[in-house]
Design an enzyme around this catalytic site. Structure first.
Site, PDB file in Angstrom:
ATOM      1  N   GLU A 148      -0.390  32.133  47.360  1.00 61.28           N
ATOM      2  CA  GLU A 148       0.943  32.043  47.973  1.00 61.28           C
ATOM      3  C   GLU A 148       1.659  30.867  47.333  1.00 61.28           C
ATOM      4  O   GLU A 148       1.151  29.755  47.321  1.00 61.28           O
ATOM      5  CB  GLU A 148       0.814  31.886  49.493  1.00 61.28           C
ATOM      6  N   CYS A 194       8.132  25.862  51.680  1.00 60.06           N
ATOM      7  CA  CYS A 194       8.315  26.963  50.724  1.00 60.06           C
ATOM      8  C   CYS A 194       9.416  27.881  51.216  1.00 60.06           C
ATOM      9  O   CYS A 194      10.076  28.551  50.439  1.00 60.06           O
ATOM     10  CB  CYS A 194       7.007  27.725  50.564  1.00 60.06           C
TER      11      CYS A 194
HETATM   12  P1  NAP Z   1       0.680  22.223  43.947  1.00 64.75           P
HETATM   13  O1  NAP Z   1       1.109  21.074  43.163  1.00 64.75           O
HETATM   14  O2  NAP Z   1       0.638  23.557  43.295  1.00 64.75           O
HETATM   15  O3  NAP Z   1      -0.778  21.868  44.514  1.00 64.75           O
HETATM   16  C1  NAP Z   1      -1.454  22.736  45.402  1.00 64.75           C
HETATM   17  C2  NAP Z   1      -2.944  22.477  45.295  1.00 64.75           C
HETATM   18  O4  NAP Z   1      -3.417  22.884  44.013  1.00 64.75           O
HETATM   19  C3  NAP Z   1      -3.316  21.013  45.444  1.00 64.75           C
HETATM   20  O5  NAP Z   1      -4.491  20.917  46.194  1.00 64.75           O
HETATM   21  C4  NAP Z   1      -3.516  20.591  44.022  1.00 64.75           C
HETATM   22  O6  NAP Z   1      -4.342  19.480  43.888  1.00 64.75           O
HETATM   23  C5  NAP Z   1      -4.169  21.832  43.453  1.00 64.75           C
HETATM   24  N1  NAP Z   1      -4.121  21.934  41.991  1.00 64.75           N
HETATM   25  C6  NAP Z   1      -3.264  21.314  41.148  1.00 64.75           C
HETATM   26  N2  NAP Z   1      -3.537  21.677  39.881  1.00 64.75           N
HETATM   27  C7  NAP Z   1      -4.571  22.540  39.925  1.00 64.75           C
HETATM   28  C8  NAP Z   1      -5.297  23.275  38.941  1.00 64.75           C
HETATM   29  N3  NAP Z   1      -5.006  23.194  37.637  1.00 64.75           N
HETATM   30  N4  NAP Z   1      -6.319  24.066  39.343  1.00 64.75           N
HETATM   31  C9  NAP Z   1      -6.626  24.175  40.646  1.00 64.75           C
HETATM   32  N5  NAP Z   1      -5.963  23.515  41.629  1.00 64.75           N
HETATM   33  C10 NAP Z   1      -4.950  22.708  41.270  1.00 64.75           C
HETATM   34  O7  NAP Z   1       1.550  22.389  45.262  1.00 64.75           O
HETATM   35  P2  NAP Z   1       1.961  21.230  46.274  1.00 64.75           P
HETATM   36  O8  NAP Z   1       2.854  20.283  45.570  1.00 64.75           O
HETATM   37  O9  NAP Z   1       0.767  20.695  46.948  1.00 64.75           O
HETATM   38  O10 NAP Z   1       2.774  22.057  47.368  1.00 64.75           O
HETATM   39  C11 NAP Z   1       4.104  22.427  47.210  1.00 64.75           C
HETATM   40  C12 NAP Z   1       4.220  23.838  46.683  1.00 64.75           C
HETATM   41  O11 NAP Z   1       3.531  24.739  47.530  1.00 64.75           O
HETATM   42  C13 NAP Z   1       5.649  24.343  46.647  1.00 64.75           C
HETATM   43  O12 NAP Z   1       5.856  25.054  45.451  1.00 64.75           O
HETATM   44  C14 NAP Z   1       5.723  25.265  47.853  1.00 64.75           C
HETATM   45  O13 NAP Z   1       6.719  26.252  47.754  1.00 64.75           O
HETATM   46  C15 NAP Z   1       4.362  25.841  47.863  1.00 64.75           C
HETATM   47  N6  NAP Z   1       3.991  26.365  49.168  1.00 64.75           N
HETATM   48  C16 NAP Z   1       3.950  27.719  49.356  1.00 64.75           C
HETATM   49  C17 NAP Z   1       3.649  28.245  50.594  1.00 64.75           C
HETATM   50  C18 NAP Z   1       3.602  29.733  50.831  1.00 64.75           C
HETATM   51  O14 NAP Z   1       3.090  30.145  51.863  1.00 64.75           O
HETATM   52  N7  NAP Z   1       4.116  30.540  49.932  1.00 64.75           N
HETATM   53  C19 NAP Z   1       3.381  27.382  51.652  1.00 64.75           C
HETATM   54  C20 NAP Z   1       3.420  26.005  51.431  1.00 64.75           C
HETATM   55  C21 NAP Z   1       3.723  25.518  50.194  1.00 64.75           C
HETATM   56  P3  NAP Z   1      -3.697  18.006  43.655  1.00 64.75           P
HETATM   57  O15 NAP Z   1      -3.225  17.537  44.953  1.00 64.75           O
HETATM   58  O16 NAP Z   1      -4.820  17.214  43.135  1.00 64.75           O
HETATM   59  O17 NAP Z   1      -2.597  18.172  42.665  1.00 64.75           O
END
Ligand code: NAP
Ligand code: MG
Length: 513
Positions: free
Chosen positions: A285, A319
């Protein structure tokens, strides 16, 4: 069992609730700066590498020091999950559901403290933080009931001489990777669904919310879950996250986060590694660029209120947040004026003191969001906001750009902060076309009093969560199953009736009598 209902939200206009909240904040403040170890196979494990999680509203304040896992820890965690899978997968579904009911009860008991942790670690105001806790409770209550329903079995077509059944069994040991923005609800929900289905997991919380991740792990332990069913592996996403995404023994990945990371995970998980004997299941997601459309028949005051709430709630870091208001020419100026007026009334300050708009999550987010003010200044008329100050905390004033071109960066990229673009449409048809013009498809709203247009939106407004005459945030578990189209994700519909089954596989059994 009592029927499912959403956890009630706390009314902080009542002084008793305000006092409880203040006391909880004081109690939690005394616990700041503690160190949180990894938890693998029921053992706490310290690490040489520690990450400090900071209070976004006061970045000198260390909320907690979180041990950072490395590849060896990741390997151990996955092994512990597989070890636990052998017995956990055989635990009756009804028993597994009881753990979720217990988790919900524990969270209810600790509600104010959990709310306070959210206030301090990710800068949610009290109302937003309370809603995050309520959603976490809802996920447990809801998925427990869904699992019990799955346990009832499915009915197949009967043929003479054979007894035919289809049962749902778990997948195996998987990985849960969560974002920081709903650090309790999303991590709890993604984990609860996976384990109630009989899987075991390694949870990798987002670094900026890893203390809440530790609280989730504490809850799992307090609920009495057997060792290894849930393993807590904070650490760098690109290191331990990626290592386990690529691991041949990872059976599934339940991811919520950005599009960039989600696509990378999807791509890497698709490669069959030496020794791998399954296709990894990926539930991802991802981001959004969500619109609220307003036509000339709409209740304009309701629309303006809905836009402001959806755009600036939790600083636009949802999001589902409204980052584009697409308004037909006939009422454009009127809606814009009112939205600007309401936005100027929003108080900006620390979440601790329950200001409406608080700091954004961290220095990187602050830099990214404010970069749009410089790089995209010519893309719209700045009507309010555009100011920022990171001396104490990462504060950015709620910002509105008007007359933004539908193809401009402001109108296309997920900024994930308190930045709203107004886009002028010639008429409703045009507005709907603009609403569908991004690569995303998560949430969207239409404010209109024209039945034909509401019906048209149901068919043509291409989003996973469409809202009519209401804002585009605040999905409730069981009420508004949540998940996006296109680059917003795999449309898993968290909090919906199909979600738990995403972590199961169906087995057909046919016996000749
Ligand atoms: P993110 O930067 O994509 O990080 C999400 C998770 O992925 C974190 O635990 C991050 O760890 C990890 N991660 C980063 N790089 C990775 C890799 N190469 N391989 C595996 N895991 C990795 O997202 P965020 O900044 O935490 O959250 C904001 C985003 O989430 C926004 O784009 C928002 O729209 C989206 N979101 C979507 C929903 C939905 O239901 N559609 C709900 C909530 C949020 P680190 O912390 O170490 O970087
Ligand atoms: Mg991030």
């Amino acid at each position: 069992m009592i029927p499912y209902r959403n956890e009630p939200l706390t009314d902080f206009s009542l002084s008793a609730h305000r006092e409880e909240m203040q006391q909880a904040l004081a109690r939690v403040s005394e616990q700041l700066g503690r160190t949180y170890p990894l938890v693998i196979g029921g053992q706490t494990i310290n690490s040489d590498t520690i990450m400090e999680s900071l209070n976004p509203c006061q970045h000198q304040q260390v909320v907690g020091r979180v041990a950072q896992g490395n590849k060896e820890h990741a390997e151990q965690a996955l092994q512990a999950a597989w070890d636990a899978f052998a017995s956990w997968s055989r635990v009756p579904i009804a028993t597994r559901a009881d753990y979720l009911f217990k988790l919900a009860a524990l969270m209810r008991r600790q509600k104010r403290e959990l709310t306070a942790w959210l206030v301090l670690e990710v800068a949610k105001n009290w109302v937003e933080a309370d809603a995050d806790v309520a959603e976490a409770i809802d996920f447990c209550e809801y998925y427990a009931r869904q699992a019990l329903e799955i346990d009832q079995g499915t009915s197949l077509t009967a043929i003479p001489g054979e007894r035919n059944t289809m049962i749902y069994i778990p997948l195996g040991a998987g990985l849960v990777i969560s974002p920081w923005n709903f650090p309790l609800a999303i991590l709890m929900g993604m984990t609860a669904a996976a384990i109630v289905a009989g899987n075991t997991v390694v949870i990798k919380p987002a670094n900026s919310a890893a203390v809440i991740g530790a609280k989730v792990m504490e809850l799992m332990q307090a609920a009495g879950l057997p060792a290894g069913v849930v393993n807590y592996l904070p650490g760098s996403g690109s290191e331990v996250g990626e290592y386990l995404v690529n691991h041949p023994r990872t059976r599934f990945i339940n991811f919520t986060g950005s599009m960039e990371v989600g696509l990378r995970i999807n791509q890497q998980a698709a490669i069959a590694q030496p020794g791998q004997i399954w296709i990894k299941r990926v539930v991802a997601e991802m981001g959004g660029k969500d619109s609220i459309v307003v036509d000339e028949t709409a209740d304009l005051e309701a629309a303006a209120q809905g836009i402001v709430q959806s755009a600036f709630g939790f600083q636009g870091q949802k999001c589902s947040a409204c980052s584009r208001a697409i308004v037909v020419d006939a009422v454009y100026d009127q809606v814009l004026d009112r939205v600007v007026e309401l936005t100027k009334q929003l108080s900006v300050g620390p979440a601790y003191d329950n200001y409406r708009v608080n700091a954004v999550i961290d220095a990187a987010a602050f830099a990214k969001i404010t970069s749009y003010f410089k790089e995209c200044a010519s893309e719209g008329r700045l009507l309010t906001g555009g100011e920022y100050d990171d001396q104490q905390g990462y504060f950015i004033q709620p910002t509105i750009f008007a007359d933004v071109d539908p193809e401009a960066r402001l109108a296309q990229e997920e900024i994930f902060g308190p930045v709203l673009s107004f886009i002028r449409a010639n008429d409703f048809q045009h507005a709907l076309a603009i609403a569908n013009n991004t690569i995303y498809g998560l949430t969207g709203s239409l404010y209109s009093n024209c039945r034909a247009r509401l019906e048209q939106a149901k068919q043509e407004f291409h989003v996973g969560n469409l809202y009519l005459n209401r804002g585009c945030t605040g999905a409730l578990v069981g009420v508004h199953p949540f998940g996006g189209f296109n680059m917003s994700g795999t449309d898993s519909k968290a909090g919906g009736p199909d979600y738990v089954k995403l972590f199961m596989q169906a087995k057909s059994i046919s016996e000749r009598l």
